[in-house]
Design an enzyme around this catalytic site. Structure first.
Site, mmCIF file in Angstrom:
data_model
loop_
_atom_site.group_PDB
_atom_site.id
_atom_site.type_symbol
_atom_site.label_atom_id
_atom_site.label_comp_id
_atom_site.label_asym_id
_atom_site.label_seq_id
_atom_site.Cartn_x
_atom_site.Cartn_y
_atom_site.Cartn_z
ATOM 1 N N ASN A 35 21.288 -6.652 -52.550
ATOM 2 C CA ASN A 35 22.368 -6.313 -51.624
ATOM 3 C C ASN A 35 22.105 -7.069 -50.326
ATOM 4 O O ASN A 35 21.235 -6.689 -49.556
ATOM 5 C CB ASN A 35 22.361 -4.791 -51.408
ATOM 6 C CG ASN A 35 23.351 -4.350 -50.356
ATOM 7 O OD1 ASN A 35 24.171 -5.134 -49.887
ATOM 8 N ND2 ASN A 35 23.272 -3.072 -49.981
ATOM 9 N N TRP A 36 22.875 -8.129 -50.122
ATOM 10 C CA TRP A 36 22.606 -8.992 -48.964
ATOM 11 C C TRP A 36 23.155 -8.396 -47.667
ATOM 12 O O TRP A 36 22.926 -8.930 -46.595
ATOM 13 C CB TRP A 36 23.186 -10.383 -49.194
ATOM 14 C CG TRP A 36 22.494 -11.156 -50.293
ATOM 15 C CD1 TRP A 36 21.501 -10.710 -51.135
ATOM 16 C CD2 TRP A 36 22.731 -12.523 -50.667
ATOM 17 N NE1 TRP A 36 21.122 -11.705 -51.995
ATOM 18 C CE2 TRP A 36 21.859 -12.833 -51.742
ATOM 19 C CE3 TRP A 36 23.601 -13.522 -50.208
ATOM 20 C CZ2 TRP A 36 21.830 -14.087 -52.348
ATOM 21 C CZ3 TRP A 36 23.579 -14.772 -50.822
ATOM 22 C CH2 TRP A 36 22.695 -15.047 -51.873
ATOM 23 N N LYS A 37 23.948 -7.343 -47.779
ATOM 24 C CA LYS A 37 24.549 -6.678 -46.607
ATOM 25 C C LYS A 37 25.280 -7.714 -45.734
ATOM 26 O O LYS A 37 25.783 -8.707 -46.265
ATOM 27 C CB LYS A 37 23.484 -5.890 -45.845
ATOM 28 C CG LYS A 37 22.732 -4.927 -46.780
ATOM 29 C CD LYS A 37 21.905 -3.913 -46.079
ATOM 30 C CE LYS A 37 21.208 -3.040 -47.124
ATOM 31 N NZ LYS A 37 20.386 -1.982 -46.540
ATOM 32 N N HIS A 46 27.443 3.005 -50.993
ATOM 33 C CA HIS A 46 26.142 2.776 -50.349
ATOM 34 C C HIS A 46 26.017 3.707 -49.147
ATOM 35 O O HIS A 46 27.019 4.000 -48.477
ATOM 36 C CB HIS A 46 26.038 1.314 -49.913
ATOM 37 C CG HIS A 46 24.675 0.955 -49.429
ATOM 38 N ND1 HIS A 46 24.248 1.248 -48.157
ATOM 39 C CD2 HIS A 46 23.629 0.378 -50.062
ATOM 40 C CE1 HIS A 46 22.999 0.841 -48.021
ATOM 41 N NE2 HIS A 46 22.596 0.313 -49.161
ATOM 42 N N GLU A 97 25.102 3.251 -46.235
ATOM 43 C CA GLU A 97 25.638 2.709 -44.979
ATOM 44 C C GLU A 97 27.162 2.862 -44.942
ATOM 45 O O GLU A 97 27.742 3.103 -43.882
ATOM 46 C CB GLU A 97 25.205 1.240 -44.819
ATOM 47 C CG GLU A 97 23.734 1.157 -44.441
ATOM 48 C CD GLU A 97 23.008 -0.076 -44.936
ATOM 49 O OE1 GLU A 97 23.647 -1.076 -45.283
ATOM 50 O OE2 GLU A 97 21.758 -0.017 -44.985
ATOM 51 N N GLU A 153 19.227 6.007 -53.940
ATOM 52 C CA GLU A 153 18.694 5.404 -52.721
ATOM 53 C C GLU A 153 18.500 6.496 -51.679
ATOM 54 O O GLU A 153 19.455 6.862 -50.975
ATOM 55 C CB GLU A 153 19.670 4.355 -52.186
ATOM 56 C CG GLU A 153 19.895 3.202 -53.125
ATOM 57 C CD GLU A 153 20.267 1.927 -52.371
ATOM 58 O OE1 GLU A 153 19.628 0.914 -52.631
ATOM 59 O OE2 GLU A 153 21.147 1.971 -51.507
ATOM 60 N N GLY A 198 15.636 0.464 -45.550
ATOM 61 C CA GLY A 198 15.362 -0.380 -44.390
ATOM 62 C C GLY A 198 14.305 0.176 -43.451
ATOM 63 O O GLY A 198 14.114 -0.347 -42.354
ATOM 64 N N SER A 221 13.525 0.195 -49.498
ATOM 65 C CA SER A 221 12.263 -0.469 -49.162
ATOM 66 C C SER A 221 11.454 -0.898 -50.384
ATOM 67 O O SER A 221 10.223 -0.819 -50.369
ATOM 68 C CB SER A 221 11.429 0.416 -48.224
ATOM 69 O OG SER A 221 12.098 0.601 -46.995
ATOM 70 N N GLY A 264 17.484 -4.467 -50.690
ATOM 71 C CA GLY A 264 18.146 -4.911 -49.467
ATOM 72 C C GLY A 264 17.357 -6.017 -48.798
ATOM 73 O O GLY A 264 17.458 -7.187 -49.161
ATOM 74 N N GLY A 265 16.530 -5.642 -47.824
ATOM 75 C CA GLY A 265 15.780 -6.621 -47.019
ATOM 76 C C GLY A 265 15.069 -7.685 -47.844
ATOM 77 O O GLY A 265 15.165 -8.885 -47.538
HETATM 78 P P1 PGA Z 1 16.204 -1.978 -48.317
HETATM 79 O O1 PGA Z 1 17.737 -1.648 -48.641
HETATM 80 O O2 PGA Z 1 15.625 -2.571 -49.569
HETATM 81 O O3 PGA Z 1 16.261 -2.930 -47.175
HETATM 82 O O4 PGA Z 1 15.556 -0.667 -47.964
HETATM 83 C C1 PGA Z 1 18.142 -1.141 -49.877
HETATM 84 C C2 PGA Z 1 19.631 -0.942 -49.890
HETATM 85 O O5 PGA Z 1 20.191 -0.598 -48.848
HETATM 86 O O6 PGA Z 1 20.293 -1.130 -50.929
#
Ligand code: PGA
Length: 263
Positions: free
Chosen positions: A17-19, A103, A105, A175, A181, A221, A242-243
């Site tokens: 997930n590149w956000k 998600h 977010e 998640e 994050g 994470s 994500g990251g």
């Molecule tokens: P993260 O994000 O790996 O940066 O914790 C995961 C996600 O939001 O899908």
């Protein structure tokens, strides 16, 4: 459902997930590096989810490779006066096969409710997109001992009216919001417990075969150094990253960690 490792073999999936990161040029470069690093991967389904603006470029770059394309969101309506929104058909038009929905977010920053996630999931399925539907509790909810209750209500409401055939085209993602994050990962056992619960909830809604077949990814994470222990858990079928998905080497290492031969 037994406590033994489930008898149905589920192919692991690792989705990035590149956000809201990467211009088209940056996205194309990252995709190119991933193609090079993952060219021989067969035992894991790999999906990358760039921002809308980079979908066409990345889609062209990965065309014909073993990497699938996903979006990070969509609207549930087919078309119309919905300024700033994107429909399932528009995503299909760009050769997307997956879409992340619900998600945390989206839920916390943009007010998406379970009802909205449910509508989007149905719309994605109706357009032959595979939704990757996210659920997870906050830290306060976990501390209050409400994890099971929250996961239960998110599953019941986000998956409302979905049947076995629908679940066979879906991917679920657990998640925990407190792990996204933050560098705080759920322990493999904490994650496994919730994954098992989600599988049980799918079984209550459908049947055992469907519950044992549906892939449930862990997200929050995940890094190259904790992925193997997480992916080794019997009900964890890969990760939503994500990251660490923004760095080709890290993402490739996580994909390798999901290979059946590694775990
Ligand atoms: P993260 O994000 O790996 O940066 O914790 C995961 C996600 O939001 O899908």
């Amino acid at each position: 459902m037994t406590d033994k490792i489930t008898p149905i073999k589920r192919k692991p999936m690792v989705a990035g997930n590149w956000k809201m990161n990467n211009t088209t040029a940056e996205a194309a470069a990252l995709a190119k590096d991933l193609i090079r690093l993952l060219v021989n991967i067969k035992g894991v389904d790999v999906v990358i989810c760039p921002p809308f603006t980079a979908l066409a470029t990345v889609g062209a770059g990965i065309s014909g490779t073993n990497i699938g394309l996903g979006a990070q969101n969509m609207h549930w309506e087919k078309s119309g006066a919905f300024t700033g929104e994107v429909s399932a058909a528009m995503l299909r038009d760009l050769y997307c096969h997956y879409v992340i929905l619900g998600h945390s977010e989206r839920r916390t920053l943009f007010g998406e409710t379970d009802e909205v996630v449910n509508r989007k999931t149905k719309a994605a399925l109706a357009s032959n997109l595979h939704p990757i539907v996210c659920i997870g509790e906050t830290l306060a909810q976990r501390k209050d001992g409400k994890t099971e209750e929250i996961i239960g209500s998110q599953c019941r409401n986000s998956f409302k009216e979905l049947d076995a055939a629908n679940f066979s085209n879906m991917i679920l993602a657990y998640e925990p919001v407190w792990a996204i994050g933050t560098g705080m990962t759920a322990t493999p056992q904490q994650a496994q417990d919730v994954h098992r619960l989600i599988r049980q909830l799918v079984q209550e809604q459908t049947d055992e075969k469907t519950a044992l077949s549906v892939r449930i990814l862990y997200g929050g994470s995940v890094k190259a150094n904790n992925a193997v222990e997480l992916f080794r858990q019997p009900d964890i079928d890969g990760g939503l990253i994500g990251g660490a998905a923004l760095d080709a080497d890290s993402f490739a290492a996580i994909v390798n960690a999901a290979l059946p031969s590694t775990i």
